[in-house]
Design a protein around this motif. Structure first.
Motif, PDB file in Angstrom:
ATOM      1  N   GLN A   1      34.319  36.247  39.158  1.00 54.44           N
ATOM      2  CA  GLN A   1      34.306  35.890  37.739  1.00 54.44           C
ATOM      3  C   GLN A   1      35.281  36.704  36.882  1.00 54.44           C
ATOM      4  OE1 GLN A   1      32.597  33.272  36.554  1.00 54.44           O
ATOM      5  NE2 GLN A   1      31.697  32.830  38.541  1.00 54.44           N
ATOM      6  N   THR A   2      36.170  37.463  37.492  1.00 55.56           N
ATOM      7  CA  THR A   2      37.051  38.279  36.646  1.00 55.56           C
ATOM      8  C   THR A   2      38.027  37.427  35.835  1.00 55.56           C
ATOM      9  OG1 THR A   2      38.373  38.691  38.646  1.00 55.56           O
ATOM     10  CG2 THR A   2      36.914  40.457  37.914  1.00 55.56           C
ATOM     11  N   GLN A   3      38.356  36.237  36.322  1.00 61.00           N
ATOM     12  CA  GLN A   3      39.211  35.362  35.520  1.00 61.00           C
ATOM     13  C   GLN A   3      38.556  35.028  34.186  1.00 61.00           C
ATOM     14  OE1 GLN A   3      41.227  32.011  37.334  1.00 61.00           O
ATOM     15  NE2 GLN A   3      40.943  32.869  39.368  1.00 61.00           N
ATOM     16  N   ASP A   4      37.234  34.880  34.198  1.00 57.82           N
ATOM     17  CA  ASP A   4      36.515  34.563  32.969  1.00 57.82           C
ATOM     18  C   ASP A   4      36.120  35.824  32.200  1.00 57.82           C
ATOM     19  OD1 ASP A   4      35.039  32.596  31.213  1.00 57.82           O
ATOM     20  OD2 ASP A   4      33.355  33.852  31.843  1.00 57.82           O
ATOM     21  N   LEU A   5      35.682  36.851  32.907  1.00 65.85           N
ATOM     22  CA  LEU A   5      35.242  38.076  32.236  1.00 65.85           C
ATOM     23  C   LEU A   5      36.360  38.695  31.397  1.00 65.85           C
ATOM     24  CD1 LEU A   5      33.174  39.793  35.066  1.00 65.85           C
ATOM     25  CD2 LEU A   5      32.266  39.052  32.863  1.00 65.85           C
ATOM     26  N   TYR A   6      37.588  38.620  31.889  1.00 71.99           N
ATOM     27  CA  TYR A   6      38.727  39.208  31.190  1.00 71.99           C
ATOM     28  C   TYR A   6      39.505  38.170  30.381  1.00 71.99           C
ATOM     29  CZ  TYR A   6      37.946  43.434  33.947  1.00 71.99           C
ATOM     30  OH  TYR A   6      37.399  44.570  34.510  1.00 71.99           O
ATOM     31  N   ASP A   7      38.869  37.035  30.114  1.00 70.66           N
ATOM     32  CA  ASP A   7      39.513  35.988  29.318  1.00 70.66           C
ATOM     33  C   ASP A   7      39.272  36.272  27.841  1.00 70.66           C
ATOM     34  OD1 ASP A   7      40.917  33.553  28.920  1.00 70.66           O
ATOM     35  OD2 ASP A   7      39.010  32.521  28.575  1.00 70.66           O
ATOM     36  N   HIS A   8      40.319  36.727  27.168  1.00 68.59           N
ATOM     37  CA  HIS A   8      40.223  37.087  25.754  1.00 68.59           C
ATOM     38  C   HIS A   8      40.940  36.025  24.928  1.00 68.59           C
ATOM     39  CE1 HIS A   8      40.784  39.251  21.991  1.00 68.59           C
ATOM     40  NE2 HIS A   8      39.959  40.190  22.419  1.00 68.59           N
ATOM     41  N   PRO A   9      40.326  35.536  23.851  1.00 64.13           N
ATOM     42  CA  PRO A   9      40.931  34.432  23.090  1.00 64.13           C
ATOM     43  C   PRO A   9      42.302  34.750  22.490  1.00 64.13           C
ATOM     44  CG  PRO A   9      39.054  35.375  21.901  1.00 64.13           C
ATOM     45  CD  PRO A   9      39.021  35.939  23.285  1.00 64.13           C
TER      46      PRO A   9
END
Length: 256
Positions: free
Chosen positions: A42-50
């Motif tokens: 899930q790091t692609q999502d966890l580190y997804d900043h707007p």
């Protein structure tokens, strides 16, 4: 290009391309166990900043090719454990494949070198547009060390930040540490994992490249037994976004 931050996500994939599945000598159950152990879920999502969407994501499992290792095994401390750029063993110590120099060179040419070329090009592009590039090397880590890990201390922090004496300014480390502690999490520096990625061509040569590794303990957001996300997932993602905001604020205040 709106941000000078580049988020590098090297270990989120579970993908072993079809043509390389038979390159392993271990059975399917062993391969599956090692992929589960080594994937930064899930790091692609966890580190997804707007507001910070510059990302480089490696879309192949590190079990096939680990782009965070040095290409030369003589330079790579984990190579002695069979976990250099192309693994022959995994974190549990089983043999995954026999050493094969031809296969190793093929994988390096096909996956490792193109990834690092892209990383270098992105960093240079951001420097040319923004004056500096801040790399966030984004990872997660298991709550209990695997047998093959050098650091066997079972008292693991919630977050680990990896630094480099040349590319990670001390005031930035202090800002990140304060942010994590104010949120209520524990943090260690370079424990259980140390260092952070910088393109080799710029390593210890260009101060305009700033880099810090952010590692989040998997116990904060998932069930490590079945890889399902937990009810703390959203809170953990919010914390990571705050860390990224802190890095951005530090950059703006210091004109870096």
């Amino acid at each position: 290009m709106s941000s000078k931050m580049l988020i590098h996500i090297p270990h989120s994939s579970m993908n072993i391309p079809k043509e390389y599945k038979n390159s392993f000598t271990a059975d399917a159950k062993t391969i599956r166990k090692n992929i589960i152990a080594l994937t930064d879920y899930q790091t692609q999502d966890l580190y997804d900043h707007p507001e910070h969407q510059n990302k480089i994501i490696f879309n192949v499992s590190r079990l096939l090719c680990d782009v965070e290792r040095y290409e030369n095994d003589q330079d790579e401390i984990m190579a002695k454990y069979g976990m250099g750029v192309v693994y022959t063993k995994g974190p549990y110590g089983e043999t995954l494949r026999l050493a094969n120099e031809t296969l190793r060179e093929e994988i390096i040419e096909k996956y490792y070198k193109p990834h690092h070329k892209k990383l270098l090009e992105e960093v240079i592009s951001i420097i040319e547009n923004k004056g500096n590039c801040i790399i966030i090397d984004a990872h997660s880590f298991p709550s209990i060390p695997f047998p093959g890990e050098p650091d066997q201390n079972r008292e693991r922090p919630d977050f680990c930040i990896g630094t480099d004496n040349y590319h990670t300014p001390e005031p930035l480390v202090n800002s990140i540490t304060n942010c994590i502690e104010e949120i209520g999490y524990t943090i260690e520096r370079n424990k259980p994992y140390a260092g952070t990625i910088v393109p080799l061509e710029l390593y210890r040569k260009d101060k305009r490249v700033i880099s810090v590794m952010i590692e989040v303990n998997r116990r904060l957001y998932m069930n490590e037994t079945d890889q399902s996300i937990s009810d703390r997932y959203d809170t953990t993602k919010e914390a990571i976004n705050k860390i990224i905001d802190t890095i951005n604020k530090w950059s703006q205040e210091n004109k870096v």
